[in-house]
Design a protein around this motif. Structure first.
Motif, PDB file in Angstrom:
ATOM      1  N   ASP A   1       0.876  -1.157   0.000  1.00 37.72           N
ATOM      2  CA  ASP A   1       0.000   0.000   0.000  1.00 37.72           C
ATOM      3  C   ASP A   1       0.923   1.220   0.000  1.00 37.72           C
ATOM      4  O   ASP A   1       1.508   1.580   1.021  1.00 37.72           O
ATOM      5  CB  ASP A   1      -0.869  -0.044   1.268  1.00 37.72           C
ATOM      6  CG  ASP A   1      -1.985   0.979   1.210  1.00 37.72           C
ATOM      7  OD1 ASP A   1      -1.932   1.871   0.340  1.00 37.72           O
ATOM      8  OD2 ASP A   1      -2.909   0.866   2.037  1.00 37.72           O
ATOM      9  N   MET A   2       1.102   1.838  -1.178  1.00 34.92           N
ATOM     10  CA  MET A   2       2.105   2.892  -1.316  1.00 34.92           C
ATOM     11  C   MET A   2       1.656   4.202  -0.679  1.00 34.92           C
ATOM     12  O   MET A   2       0.520   4.620  -0.828  1.00 34.92           O
ATOM     13  CB  MET A   2       2.351   3.180  -2.805  1.00 34.92           C
ATOM     14  CG  MET A   2       3.068   2.102  -3.552  1.00 34.92           C
ATOM     15  SD  MET A   2       3.440   2.693  -5.217  1.00 34.92           S
ATOM     16  CE  MET A   2       1.800   2.893  -5.887  1.00 34.92           C
ATOM     17  N   SER A   3       2.595   4.854  -0.006  1.00 34.18           N
ATOM     18  CA  SER A   3       2.334   6.235   0.400  1.00 34.18           C
ATOM     19  C   SER A   3       2.589   7.087  -0.838  1.00 34.18           C
ATOM     20  O   SER A   3       3.208   6.635  -1.798  1.00 34.18           O
ATOM     21  CB  SER A   3       3.271   6.650   1.527  1.00 34.18           C
ATOM     22  OG  SER A   3       4.580   6.810   1.032  1.00 34.18           O
TER      23      SER A   3
ATOM     24  N   ASP B   1      -5.341  -3.106  -3.659  1.00 31.75           N
ATOM     25  CA  ASP B   1      -6.786  -3.193  -3.490  1.00 31.75           C
ATOM     26  C   ASP B   1      -7.496  -1.859  -3.667  1.00 31.75           C
ATOM     27  O   ASP B   1      -8.721  -1.821  -3.671  1.00 31.75           O
ATOM     28  CB  ASP B   1      -7.203  -3.921  -2.207  1.00 31.75           C
ATOM     29  CG  ASP B   1      -6.420  -3.483  -1.003  1.00 31.75           C
ATOM     30  OD1 ASP B   1      -6.201  -4.302  -0.123  1.00 31.75           O
ATOM     31  OD2 ASP B   1      -6.039  -2.311  -0.964  1.00 31.75           O
TER      32      ASP B   1
END
Lengths: 286, 139, 136
Positions: free
Chosen positions: C20-22, C53
Protein backbone atom coordinates in the motif's frame (compact mmCIF):
# COMPACT_ATOMS: atom_id res chain seq x y z
CA UNK A 1 -53.00 -15.84 29.45
CA UNK A 2 -55.31 -18.07 27.48
CA UNK A 3 -56.11 -20.76 30.02
CA UNK A 4 -56.17 -21.11 33.76
CA UNK A 5 -54.40 -24.11 35.26
CA UNK A 6 -57.76 -25.69 35.99
CA UNK A 7 -59.00 -25.22 32.44
CA UNK A 8 -55.77 -26.63 31.16
CA UNK A 9 -56.42 -29.80 33.11
CA UNK A 10 -59.97 -29.94 31.79
CA UNK A 11 -58.76 -29.65 28.24
CA UNK A 12 -56.22 -32.44 28.81
CA UNK A 13 -58.97 -34.75 30.05
CA UNK A 14 -61.28 -33.79 27.20
CA UNK A 15 -58.59 -34.44 24.61
CA UNK A 16 -57.55 -37.78 26.08
CA UNK A 17 -60.94 -39.21 26.94
CA UNK A 18 -62.42 -38.98 23.47
CA UNK A 19 -59.15 -39.24 21.64
CA UNK A 20 -60.21 -41.59 18.87
CA UNK A 21 -63.50 -39.89 18.07
CA UNK A 22 -61.85 -36.48 18.26
CA UNK A 23 -59.06 -37.32 15.83
CA UNK A 24 -61.46 -38.90 13.37
CA UNK A 25 -63.82 -35.93 13.39
CA UNK A 26 -60.94 -33.42 13.27
CA UNK A 27 -59.37 -35.18 10.28
CA UNK A 28 -62.74 -35.26 8.53
CA UNK A 29 -63.29 -31.55 8.92
CA UNK A 30 -59.78 -30.62 7.71
CA UNK A 31 -60.01 -33.06 4.81
CA UNK A 32 -63.21 -31.44 3.53
CA UNK A 33 -61.53 -28.00 3.59
CA UNK A 34 -58.48 -29.23 1.68
CA UNK A 35 -60.65 -31.02 -0.92
CA UNK A 36 -58.43 -34.06 -1.28
CA UNK A 37 -55.25 -32.21 -2.11
CA UNK A 38 -53.46 -33.95 0.76
CA UNK A 39 -53.60 -37.74 1.19
CA UNK A 40 -55.82 -38.95 4.01
CA UNK A 41 -53.01 -40.89 5.65
CA UNK A 42 -50.74 -37.88 5.62
CA UNK A 43 -53.46 -35.67 7.06
CA UNK A 44 -54.34 -38.21 9.76
CA UNK A 45 -50.67 -38.37 10.73
CA UNK A 46 -50.50 -34.58 11.02
CA UNK A 47 -53.66 -34.37 13.09
CA UNK A 48 -52.48 -37.17 15.40
CA UNK A 49 -49.19 -35.44 15.92
CA UNK A 50 -50.90 -32.16 16.68
CA UNK A 51 -53.28 -33.91 19.07
CA UNK A 52 -50.45 -35.70 20.83
CA UNK A 53 -48.36 -32.58 21.28
CA UNK A 54 -51.40 -30.66 22.52
CA UNK A 55 -52.08 -33.27 25.16
CA UNK A 56 -48.41 -33.18 26.07
CA UNK A 57 -48.57 -29.44 26.45
CA UNK A 58 -51.76 -29.18 28.53
CA UNK A 59 -50.73 -32.09 30.74
CA UNK A 60 -47.58 -30.10 31.53
CA UNK A 61 -49.89 -27.32 32.67
CA UNK A 62 -49.83 -25.16 29.54
CA UNK A 63 -51.63 -21.90 30.12
CA UNK A 64 -50.22 -19.84 27.28
CA UNK A 65 -48.84 -20.87 23.89
CA UNK A 66 -45.84 -18.55 24.26
CA UNK A 67 -44.79 -20.19 27.54
CA UNK A 68 -42.07 -22.77 27.96
CA UNK A 69 -44.55 -25.70 28.05
CA UNK A 70 -45.73 -24.72 24.57
CA UNK A 71 -42.33 -25.36 23.01
CA UNK A 72 -43.06 -28.69 21.41
CA UNK A 73 -46.55 -27.66 20.34
CA UNK A 74 -45.14 -24.55 18.64
CA UNK A 75 -42.55 -26.68 16.86
CA UNK A 76 -45.26 -29.02 15.56
CA UNK A 77 -47.39 -26.08 14.41
CA UNK A 78 -44.44 -24.43 12.71
CA UNK A 79 -43.58 -27.68 10.94
CA UNK A 80 -47.18 -28.05 9.79
CA UNK A 81 -47.35 -24.52 8.38
CA UNK A 82 -43.95 -24.83 6.70
CA UNK A 83 -45.10 -27.98 4.97
CA UNK A 84 -48.39 -26.41 3.85
CA UNK A 85 -46.65 -23.25 2.60
CA UNK A 86 -44.19 -25.30 0.54
CA UNK A 87 -47.01 -27.45 -0.88
CA UNK A 88 -48.75 -24.33 -2.09
CA UNK A 89 -51.78 -24.28 0.25
CA UNK A 90 -53.27 -20.91 1.07
CA UNK A 91 -52.95 -19.29 4.48
CA UNK A 92 -56.62 -19.97 5.35
CA UNK A 93 -56.35 -23.59 4.30
CA UNK A 94 -53.44 -23.90 6.68
CA UNK A 95 -55.06 -22.07 9.60
CA UNK A 96 -58.28 -24.07 9.23
CA UNK A 97 -56.41 -27.25 10.21
CA UNK A 98 -56.07 -25.69 13.62
CA UNK A 99 -59.41 -23.86 13.85
CA UNK A 100 -61.32 -27.07 12.98
CA UNK A 101 -60.50 -28.26 16.49
CA UNK A 102 -62.98 -25.68 17.82
CA UNK A 103 -65.87 -27.33 16.00
CA UNK A 104 -64.76 -30.73 17.20
CA UNK A 105 -64.54 -29.58 20.81
CA UNK A 106 -67.92 -27.86 20.58
CA UNK A 107 -69.54 -31.05 19.28
CA UNK A 108 -67.92 -33.07 22.06
CA UNK A 109 -69.07 -30.67 24.73
CA UNK A 110 -72.62 -30.62 23.37
CA UNK A 111 -72.81 -34.44 23.46
CA UNK A 112 -71.33 -34.74 26.92
CA UNK A 113 -72.81 -32.21 29.34
CA UNK A 114 -70.13 -33.04 31.91
CA UNK A 115 -67.36 -32.08 29.56
CA UNK A 116 -67.48 -28.42 30.46
CA UNK A 117 -69.49 -25.25 30.22
CA UNK A 118 -69.50 -22.24 27.93
CA UNK A 119 -66.82 -20.49 29.95
CA UNK A 120 -64.47 -23.44 29.46
CA UNK A 121 -65.17 -23.49 25.77
CA UNK A 122 -64.33 -19.80 25.41
CA UNK A 123 -61.04 -20.43 27.22
CA UNK A 124 -60.17 -23.39 24.98
CA UNK A 125 -61.16 -21.31 22.04
CA UNK A 126 -58.74 -18.57 23.07
CA UNK A 127 -55.87 -21.08 23.12
CA UNK A 128 -56.85 -22.38 19.70
CA UNK A 129 -56.93 -18.78 18.41
CA UNK A 130 -53.39 -18.34 19.65
CA UNK A 131 -52.38 -21.54 17.88
CA UNK A 132 -54.08 -20.34 14.72
CA UNK A 133 -52.29 -17.01 14.77
CA UNK A 134 -48.98 -18.72 15.37
CA UNK A 135 -49.65 -21.01 12.41
CA UNK A 136 -50.45 -17.99 10.31
CA UNK A 137 -47.21 -16.26 11.23
CA UNK A 138 -45.11 -19.35 10.55
CA UNK A 139 -46.85 -19.69 7.22
CA UNK A 140 -46.06 -16.10 6.23
CA UNK A 141 -42.46 -16.43 7.39
CA UNK A 142 -41.99 -19.55 5.27
CA UNK A 143 -43.52 -17.85 2.26
CA UNK A 144 -41.28 -14.82 2.73
CA UNK A 145 -38.14 -16.91 2.93
CA UNK A 146 -39.31 -18.86 -0.14
CA UNK A 147 -39.71 -15.60 -2.05
CA UNK A 148 -36.31 -14.33 -0.92
CA UNK A 149 -34.68 -17.62 -1.97
CA UNK A 150 -36.38 -17.51 -5.33
CA UNK A 151 -35.34 -13.91 -5.95
CA UNK A 152 -31.76 -14.88 -5.22
CA UNK A 153 -31.95 -17.95 -7.46
CA UNK A 154 -33.46 -15.84 -10.20
CA UNK A 155 -30.59 -13.41 -9.97
CA UNK A 156 -28.11 -16.28 -10.19
CA UNK A 157 -29.97 -17.92 -13.03
CA UNK A 158 -30.47 -14.78 -15.02
CA UNK A 159 -26.85 -13.71 -15.10
CA UNK A 160 -24.80 -16.51 -16.57
CA UNK A 161 -21.38 -15.58 -17.86
CA UNK A 162 -20.22 -18.17 -20.37
CA UNK A 163 -16.98 -18.71 -22.18
CA UNK A 164 -17.85 -19.10 -25.86
CA UNK A 165 -14.39 -19.14 -27.43
CA UNK A 166 -10.80 -19.09 -26.30
CA UNK A 167 -10.45 -15.63 -24.83
CA UNK A 168 -14.08 -14.63 -25.36
CA UNK A 169 -16.83 -14.62 -22.72
CA UNK A 170 -20.46 -13.72 -23.26
CA UNK A 171 -23.30 -12.56 -21.00
CA UNK A 172 -26.71 -13.13 -22.54
CA UNK A 173 -28.97 -10.79 -20.58
CA UNK A 174 -32.61 -11.84 -20.34
CA UNK A 175 -35.46 -9.90 -18.80
CA UNK A 176 -35.78 -6.48 -17.29
CA UNK A 177 -32.58 -5.07 -15.90
CA UNK A 178 -32.85 -3.05 -12.76
CA UNK A 179 -30.01 -1.23 -11.14
CA UNK A 180 -29.27 -3.99 -8.63
CA UNK A 181 -29.16 -6.70 -11.29
CA UNK A 182 -27.10 -4.60 -13.64
CA UNK A 183 -24.58 -4.20 -10.85
CA UNK A 184 -24.43 -7.94 -10.16
CA UNK A 185 -23.93 -8.61 -13.88
CA UNK A 186 -21.21 -5.99 -14.09
CA UNK A 187 -19.22 -7.40 -11.19
CA UNK A 188 -19.61 -10.97 -12.34
CA UNK A 189 -18.59 -10.24 -15.90
CA UNK A 190 -15.46 -8.39 -14.83
CA UNK A 191 -14.51 -11.17 -12.41
CA UNK A 192 -14.93 -13.78 -15.15
CA UNK A 193 -12.61 -11.79 -17.41
CA UNK A 194 -9.93 -12.04 -14.72
CA UNK A 195 -10.60 -15.70 -13.90
CA UNK A 196 -10.53 -16.88 -17.50
CA UNK A 197 -7.95 -14.36 -18.73
CA UNK A 198 -10.30 -13.40 -21.55
CA UNK A 199 -9.59 -10.08 -23.27
CA UNK A 200 -13.00 -9.97 -24.99
CA UNK A 201 -16.53 -9.85 -23.60
CA UNK A 202 -19.81 -9.81 -25.49
CA UNK A 203 -22.83 -8.34 -23.71
CA UNK A 204 -25.88 -9.62 -25.55
CA UNK A 205 -29.08 -7.72 -24.76
CA UNK A 206 -31.43 -9.47 -27.22
CA UNK A 207 -33.56 -10.61 -24.29
CA UNK A 208 -33.82 -7.20 -22.65
CA UNK A 209 -37.18 -5.58 -23.46
CA UNK A 210 -36.25 -2.05 -22.43
CA UNK A 211 -33.47 0.00 -20.94
CA UNK A 212 -33.64 3.22 -18.98
CA UNK A 213 -30.92 5.79 -18.48
CA UNK A 214 -29.66 4.11 -15.32
CA UNK A 215 -29.29 0.69 -16.89
CA UNK A 216 -27.65 2.11 -20.00
CA UNK A 217 -25.23 3.92 -17.70
CA UNK A 218 -24.46 0.64 -15.91
CA UNK A 219 -23.67 -1.06 -19.21
CA UNK A 220 -21.48 1.87 -20.24
CA UNK A 221 -19.63 1.80 -16.93
CA UNK A 222 -19.05 -1.93 -17.32
CA UNK A 223 -17.49 -1.34 -20.70
CA UNK A 224 -15.24 1.41 -19.37
CA UNK A 225 -14.26 -0.69 -16.33
CA UNK A 226 -13.43 -3.64 -18.59
CA UNK A 227 -11.24 -1.36 -20.68
CA UNK A 228 -9.39 -0.23 -17.56
CA UNK A 229 -8.68 -3.88 -16.86
CA UNK A 230 -7.43 -4.47 -20.40
CA UNK A 231 -10.46 -6.12 -21.97
CA UNK A 232 -12.83 -5.06 -24.75
CA UNK A 233 -16.61 -5.27 -24.64
CA UNK A 234 -18.92 -5.63 -27.60
CA UNK A 235 -22.65 -5.04 -27.18
CA UNK A 236 -24.91 -7.15 -29.38
CA UNK A 237 -28.62 -7.62 -29.97
CA UNK A 238 -29.78 -4.06 -29.50
CA UNK A 239 -33.48 -3.95 -30.40
CA UNK A 240 -34.84 -1.11 -32.49
CA UNK A 241 -36.86 0.29 -29.55
CA UNK A 242 -33.76 0.25 -27.36
CA UNK A 243 -31.71 1.97 -30.05
CA UNK A 244 -34.39 4.65 -30.20
CA UNK A 245 -34.39 5.02 -26.42
CA UNK A 246 -30.62 5.31 -26.33
CA UNK A 247 -30.66 8.09 -28.91
CA UNK A 248 -33.70 9.81 -27.40
CA UNK A 249 -32.14 9.80 -23.93
CA UNK A 250 -29.01 11.27 -25.41
CA UNK A 251 -26.80 8.49 -24.03
CA UNK A 252 -23.42 8.59 -25.69
CA UNK A 253 -22.23 5.11 -26.63
CA UNK A 254 -19.10 6.64 -28.03
CA UNK A 255 -16.65 4.25 -29.60
CA UNK A 256 -18.14 1.11 -28.08
CA UNK A 257 -18.54 -1.63 -30.66
CA UNK A 258 -22.16 -2.66 -31.21
CA UNK A 259 -23.25 -5.59 -33.37
CA UNK A 260 -26.67 -6.78 -34.51
CA UNK A 261 -26.42 -10.31 -33.16
CA UNK A 262 -24.28 -12.46 -30.89
CA UNK A 263 -23.00 -14.26 -34.00
CA UNK A 264 -21.91 -11.00 -35.60
CA UNK A 265 -20.19 -9.96 -32.38
CA UNK A 266 -18.31 -13.26 -32.18
CA UNK A 267 -17.27 -12.94 -35.82
CA UNK A 268 -16.05 -9.42 -35.10
CA UNK A 269 -13.98 -10.63 -32.14
CA UNK A 270 -12.53 -13.56 -34.05
CA UNK A 271 -11.52 -11.22 -36.84
CA UNK A 272 -9.76 -9.02 -34.30
CA UNK A 273 -7.96 -11.94 -32.66
CA UNK A 274 -7.32 -13.47 -36.09
CA UNK A 275 -5.41 -10.36 -37.05
CA UNK A 276 -3.35 -10.67 -33.91
CA UNK A 277 -2.63 -14.34 -34.56
CA UNK A 278 -1.70 -13.75 -38.18
CA UNK A 279 0.67 -11.05 -37.07
CA UNK A 280 2.29 -13.24 -34.47
CA UNK A 281 2.51 -16.05 -36.97
CA UNK A 282 4.21 -13.76 -39.43
CA UNK A 283 6.69 -12.60 -36.86
CA UNK A 284 7.68 -16.15 -36.05
CA UNK A 285 8.24 -16.93 -39.70
CA UNK A 286 10.38 -13.90 -40.42
CA UNK B 1 -28.87 13.68 7.09
CA UNK B 2 -26.48 11.29 8.75
CA UNK B 3 -28.86 9.22 10.83
CA UNK B 4 -27.96 6.03 12.65
CA UNK B 5 -26.47 4.85 15.88
CA UNK B 6 -22.76 4.43 16.40
CA UNK B 7 -21.65 0.88 17.09
CA UNK B 8 -18.89 1.22 19.63
CA UNK B 9 -16.51 4.11 19.98
CA UNK B 10 -15.02 5.55 16.80
CA UNK B 11 -11.35 4.86 16.18
CA UNK B 12 -9.31 7.97 15.57
CA UNK B 13 -6.33 8.30 13.29
CA UNK B 14 -4.31 11.50 13.17
CA UNK B 15 -3.41 12.74 9.70
CA UNK B 16 -0.02 14.44 9.89
CA UNK B 17 2.02 12.82 7.12
CA UNK B 18 1.89 10.70 3.97
CA UNK B 19 2.18 7.53 6.00
CA UNK B 20 -0.89 8.53 8.01
CA UNK B 21 -2.94 8.54 4.81
CA UNK B 22 -1.91 4.90 4.35
CA UNK B 23 -2.90 4.21 7.97
CA UNK B 24 -6.33 5.80 7.42
CA UNK B 25 -6.86 3.51 4.42
CA UNK B 26 -5.92 0.45 6.46
CA UNK B 27 -8.14 1.45 9.39
CA UNK B 28 -11.12 2.10 7.10
CA UNK B 29 -10.59 -1.24 5.36
CA UNK B 30 -10.54 -3.09 8.69
CA UNK B 31 -13.79 -1.48 9.84
CA UNK B 32 -15.43 -1.99 6.43
CA UNK B 33 -14.57 -5.70 6.49
CA UNK B 34 -15.92 -6.01 10.04
CA UNK B 35 -19.16 -4.28 8.93
CA UNK B 36 -19.46 -6.82 6.07
CA UNK B 37 -19.56 -4.30 3.23
CA UNK B 38 -19.32 -5.97 -0.17
CA UNK B 39 -15.92 -6.01 -1.84
CA UNK B 40 -16.86 -3.29 -4.30
CA UNK B 41 -18.31 -1.10 -1.54
CA UNK B 42 -15.18 -1.62 0.58
CA UNK B 43 -13.04 -0.56 -2.35
CA UNK B 44 -15.17 2.52 -3.02
CA UNK B 45 -15.12 3.58 0.63
CA UNK B 46 -11.37 3.07 1.08
CA UNK B 47 -10.72 5.00 -2.13
CA UNK B 48 -12.95 7.88 -0.97
CA UNK B 49 -11.21 7.84 2.42
CA UNK B 50 -7.84 8.02 0.70
CA UNK B 51 -8.90 11.08 -1.32
CA UNK B 52 -10.37 12.85 1.68
CA UNK B 53 -7.45 12.03 3.98
CA UNK B 54 -5.08 13.48 1.39
CA UNK B 55 -7.24 16.61 1.17
CA UNK B 56 -7.15 16.94 4.95
CA UNK B 57 -3.35 16.69 4.85
CA UNK B 58 -2.67 18.96 1.88
CA UNK B 59 -5.44 21.56 2.07
CA UNK B 60 -6.34 21.39 5.74
CA UNK B 61 -2.76 21.22 6.96
CA UNK B 62 -3.43 17.95 8.78
CA UNK B 63 -6.24 16.79 11.04
CA UNK B 64 -7.97 13.62 12.15
CA UNK B 65 -10.12 10.83 10.78
CA UNK B 66 -12.70 9.15 13.04
CA UNK B 67 -13.88 5.80 11.73
CA UNK B 68 -16.89 4.00 13.22
CA UNK B 69 -19.35 1.27 12.36
CA UNK B 70 -22.97 2.54 12.39
CA UNK B 71 -26.42 0.98 12.31
CA UNK B 72 -29.65 2.73 11.30
CA UNK B 73 -31.89 -0.21 12.22
CA UNK B 74 -32.22 -1.49 8.68
CA UNK B 75 -28.62 -1.81 7.60
CA UNK B 76 -25.10 -1.35 8.81
CA UNK B 77 -22.49 0.95 7.50
CA UNK B 78 -19.22 2.74 8.10
CA UNK B 79 -18.98 6.43 8.92
CA UNK B 80 -15.82 8.47 8.66
CA UNK B 81 -15.42 12.04 9.90
CA UNK B 82 -12.47 14.07 8.59
CA UNK B 83 -11.71 17.15 10.64
CA UNK B 84 -9.10 19.84 10.10
CA UNK B 85 -8.60 23.37 11.35
CA UNK B 86 -7.13 24.67 8.13
CA UNK B 87 -8.14 27.60 5.93
CA UNK B 88 -11.57 26.20 5.06
CA UNK B 89 -13.16 26.16 1.60
CA UNK B 90 -14.29 29.62 0.36
CA UNK B 91 -16.39 28.40 -2.57
CA UNK B 92 -17.88 25.01 -1.80
CA UNK B 93 -19.79 24.61 -5.09
CA UNK B 94 -16.64 25.25 -7.04
CA UNK B 95 -14.62 22.84 -4.91
CA UNK B 96 -17.18 20.11 -5.57
CA UNK B 97 -16.91 20.53 -9.34
CA UNK B 98 -15.11 17.82 -11.32
CA UNK B 99 -11.70 18.99 -12.43
CA UNK B 100 -11.42 21.95 -10.08
CA UNK B 101 -8.08 21.88 -8.31
CA UNK B 102 -5.89 24.09 -6.18
CA UNK B 103 -3.36 21.49 -5.16
CA UNK B 104 -2.12 20.45 -8.58
CA UNK B 105 -4.08 17.19 -8.50
CA UNK B 106 -6.70 15.92 -10.91
CA UNK B 107 -9.45 17.82 -9.14
CA UNK B 108 -11.37 14.61 -8.44
CA UNK B 109 -10.74 14.43 -4.70
CA UNK B 110 -13.91 15.97 -3.29
CA UNK B 111 -16.28 15.42 -6.21
CA UNK B 112 -15.05 11.89 -6.83
CA UNK B 113 -15.20 10.93 -3.16
CA UNK B 114 -18.79 12.21 -3.00
CA UNK B 115 -19.78 9.83 -5.81
CA UNK B 116 -18.18 6.87 -4.05
CA UNK B 117 -20.15 7.12 -0.78
CA UNK B 118 -23.86 7.10 0.10
CA UNK B 119 -24.00 10.11 2.45
CA UNK B 120 -21.71 13.07 2.10
CA UNK B 121 -21.87 16.07 4.42
CA UNK B 122 -19.47 18.98 4.52
CA UNK B 123 -19.24 21.84 7.01
CA UNK B 124 -16.65 24.49 6.33
CA UNK B 125 -15.81 27.99 7.48
CA UNK B 126 -13.04 30.19 6.13
CA UNK B 127 -10.06 30.34 8.52
CA UNK B 128 -11.74 27.91 10.92
CA UNK B 129 -11.53 24.56 9.22
CA UNK B 130 -13.49 21.84 7.47
CA UNK B 131 -15.38 18.81 8.65
CA UNK B 132 -16.45 16.17 6.13
CA UNK B 133 -18.68 13.29 7.16
CA UNK B 134 -19.16 10.35 4.81
CA UNK B 135 -21.13 7.13 5.26
CA UNK B 136 -21.28 3.98 3.18
CA UNK B 137 -24.15 1.57 3.87
CA UNK B 138 -24.23 -2.14 3.26
CA UNK B 139 -26.79 -3.33 0.73
CA UNK C 1 11.07 4.52 3.36
CA UNK C 2 9.73 1.70 1.25
CA UNK C 3 10.82 1.42 -2.37
CA UNK C 4 9.07 -0.53 -5.08
CA UNK C 5 11.58 -2.80 -6.86
CA UNK C 6 11.99 -2.50 -10.65
CA UNK C 7 13.02 -5.72 -12.42
CA UNK C 8 14.53 -5.96 -15.87
CA UNK C 9 13.41 -8.93 -17.97
CA UNK C 10 14.87 -8.86 -21.46
CA UNK C 11 13.69 -5.70 -23.14
CA UNK C 12 11.05 -5.03 -20.49
CA UNK C 13 11.04 -3.38 -17.07
CA UNK C 14 8.64 -5.12 -14.70
CA UNK C 15 7.24 -3.35 -11.64
CA UNK C 16 5.05 -5.36 -9.32
CA UNK C 17 3.52 -3.11 -6.70
CA UNK C 18 3.01 -5.25 -3.60
CA UNK C 19 2.57 -2.63 -0.87
CA UNK C 20 0.00 0.00 0.00
CA UNK C 21 2.11 2.89 -1.32
CA UNK C 22 2.33 6.23 0.40
CA UNK C 23 2.23 9.18 -1.99
CA UNK C 24 5.97 9.66 -1.52
CA UNK C 25 6.69 6.04 -2.47
CA UNK C 26 4.59 6.53 -5.60
CA UNK C 27 6.51 9.64 -6.60
CA UNK C 28 9.79 7.82 -5.99
CA UNK C 29 8.69 4.93 -8.20
CA UNK C 30 7.92 7.43 -10.94
CA UNK C 31 11.44 8.87 -10.71
CA UNK C 32 13.12 5.46 -10.43
CA UNK C 33 11.37 4.22 -13.55
CA UNK C 34 12.35 7.21 -15.68
CA UNK C 35 15.98 6.67 -14.69
CA UNK C 36 15.88 2.92 -15.31
CA UNK C 37 14.29 3.34 -18.76
CA UNK C 38 17.14 5.58 -19.82
CA UNK C 39 19.84 3.49 -18.08
CA UNK C 40 18.67 0.15 -19.53
CA UNK C 41 17.36 1.30 -22.89
CA UNK C 42 14.27 -0.87 -22.39
CA UNK C 43 11.33 -0.33 -24.71
CA UNK C 44 8.59 -1.68 -22.52
CA UNK C 45 7.34 -1.13 -18.97
CA UNK C 46 4.84 -3.42 -17.28
CA UNK C 47 3.28 -2.23 -14.05
CA UNK C 48 1.54 -5.09 -12.25
CA UNK C 49 -1.15 -3.81 -9.85
CA UNK C 50 -2.75 -7.21 -9.09
CA UNK C 51 -1.95 -6.75 -5.40
CA UNK C 52 -3.37 -3.23 -5.12
CA UNK C 53 -6.79 -3.19 -3.49
CA UNK C 54 -7.36 0.44 -4.30
CA UNK C 55 -6.19 2.95 -6.88
CA UNK C 56 -7.05 6.50 -5.94
CA UNK C 57 -6.64 9.63 -8.03
CA UNK C 58 -3.05 10.09 -6.86
CA UNK C 59 -1.91 6.63 -7.93
CA UNK C 60 -4.02 7.00 -11.07
CA UNK C 61 -2.21 10.21 -11.90
CA UNK C 62 1.14 8.56 -11.21
CA UNK C 63 0.30 5.75 -13.66
CA UNK C 64 -0.68 8.30 -16.33
CA UNK C 65 2.51 10.28 -15.74
CA UNK C 66 4.68 7.16 -15.99
CA UNK C 67 2.95 6.26 -19.26
CA UNK C 68 3.58 9.74 -20.66
CA UNK C 69 7.19 9.90 -19.47
CA UNK C 70 7.99 6.48 -20.89
CA UNK C 71 6.40 7.45 -24.20
CA UNK C 72 8.76 10.43 -24.38
CA UNK C 73 11.62 8.02 -23.63
CA UNK C 74 10.44 5.66 -26.40
CA UNK C 75 9.05 2.96 -24.17
CA UNK C 76 5.54 1.51 -24.09
CA UNK C 77 3.84 1.24 -20.67
CA UNK C 78 1.16 -1.34 -19.94
CA UNK C 79 -0.69 -1.51 -16.62
CA UNK C 80 -1.77 -5.08 -15.86
CA UNK C 81 -3.89 -6.95 -13.34
CA UNK C 82 -6.35 -4.29 -12.25
CA UNK C 83 -8.98 -5.87 -10.02
CA UNK C 84 -12.66 -5.60 -11.00
CA UNK C 85 -13.59 -3.72 -7.81
CA UNK C 86 -10.76 -1.25 -8.46
CA UNK C 87 -11.89 -0.71 -12.06
CA UNK C 88 -15.51 -0.14 -11.00
CA UNK C 89 -14.35 2.36 -8.37
CA UNK C 90 -12.14 4.24 -10.82
CA UNK C 91 -15.05 4.59 -13.25
CA UNK C 92 -17.23 5.96 -10.44
CA UNK C 93 -14.45 8.26 -9.32
CA UNK C 94 -14.36 9.68 -12.83
CA UNK C 95 -10.87 8.53 -13.72
CA UNK C 96 -10.77 6.93 -17.17
CA UNK C 97 -6.95 6.77 -17.54
CA UNK C 98 -7.32 7.18 -21.30
CA UNK C 99 -3.62 7.55 -21.98
CA UNK C 100 -2.76 4.23 -20.36
CA UNK C 101 -2.69 0.87 -22.11
CA UNK C 102 -3.97 -1.99 -19.98
CA UNK C 103 -3.95 -5.77 -20.06
CA UNK C 104 -5.50 -8.50 -17.93
CA UNK C 105 -2.22 -10.08 -16.82
CA UNK C 106 1.55 -9.86 -17.22
CA UNK C 107 1.56 -12.35 -20.09
CA UNK C 108 -0.99 -10.36 -22.11
CA UNK C 109 0.90 -7.19 -21.26
CA UNK C 110 4.09 -8.63 -22.77
CA UNK C 111 2.15 -9.64 -25.88
CA UNK C 112 0.82 -6.11 -26.16
CA UNK C 113 4.30 -4.59 -25.94
CA UNK C 114 5.65 -7.12 -28.44
CA UNK C 115 2.77 -6.34 -30.82
CA UNK C 116 3.41 -2.60 -30.49
CA UNK C 117 7.07 -3.11 -31.37
CA UNK C 118 6.19 -5.40 -34.33
CA UNK C 119 3.85 -2.73 -35.71
CA UNK C 120 6.77 -0.35 -35.85
CA UNK C 121 8.91 -2.93 -37.62
CA UNK C 122 6.20 -3.69 -40.14
CA UNK C 123 5.93 0.00 -40.89
CA UNK C 124 9.68 0.33 -41.32
CA UNK C 125 9.89 -2.84 -43.42
CA UNK C 126 6.85 -1.90 -45.46
CA UNK C 127 8.67 -0.25 -48.32
CA UNK C 128 11.28 -2.94 -48.80
CA UNK C 129 9.04 -5.95 -48.37
CA UNK C 130 5.75 -5.25 -50.09
CA UNK C 131 4.62 -8.90 -49.99
CA UNK C 132 4.57 -9.13 -46.19
CA UNK C 133 2.46 -6.01 -45.90
CA UNK C 134 0.01 -7.26 -48.48
CA UNK C 135 -0.73 -10.44 -46.53
CA UNK C 136 -1.51 -8.61 -43.29
Amino acid sequence: MALSAEESGWLARLLTKNAEQLIRRWTELVASSLRGRLSHAELARQVQELHRSMIGAVENGLTDLDSEQGGELRAVLAELSRGRARQGFSASETAISVFALKDVLLELMEEDQNAGNLRDFVAFSALIDQMGLFTFESFVRTRESLIADQAEQLLELSTPVVKIWEGVVAVPLVGTLDSARAQVVMERLLQTLVDTGSPYAIIDITGVPAVDTQVAQHILKTVVAARLMGADCIISGIRPQIAQTIVALGIEFGDIATKASLADALRHVLRLTGVDNARRHQRRES
Amino acid sequence: MTAGVDLGAPQTQAIRSDDDVVRVRQLVRTVAVATKLSLVDQTKLVTAASELARNTLIHGGGGTADVAGVDDGRRRGVRIVFTDSGPGIPDLDLALTDGYTTGGGLGLGLSGARRLVDDFDIVTAVDEGTRITVTKWSR
Amino acid sequence: MERVPVLKIGDILLVSIQVDMSDQTAVMLQEDLAERIVATGCHGVIIDITALDIVDSFVGRMLSTIASISKVLDAETVVVGMRPAVAITLVELGLSLNSIRTALNVERGMELIAAARTDEWVMVDGDEDAETTATT
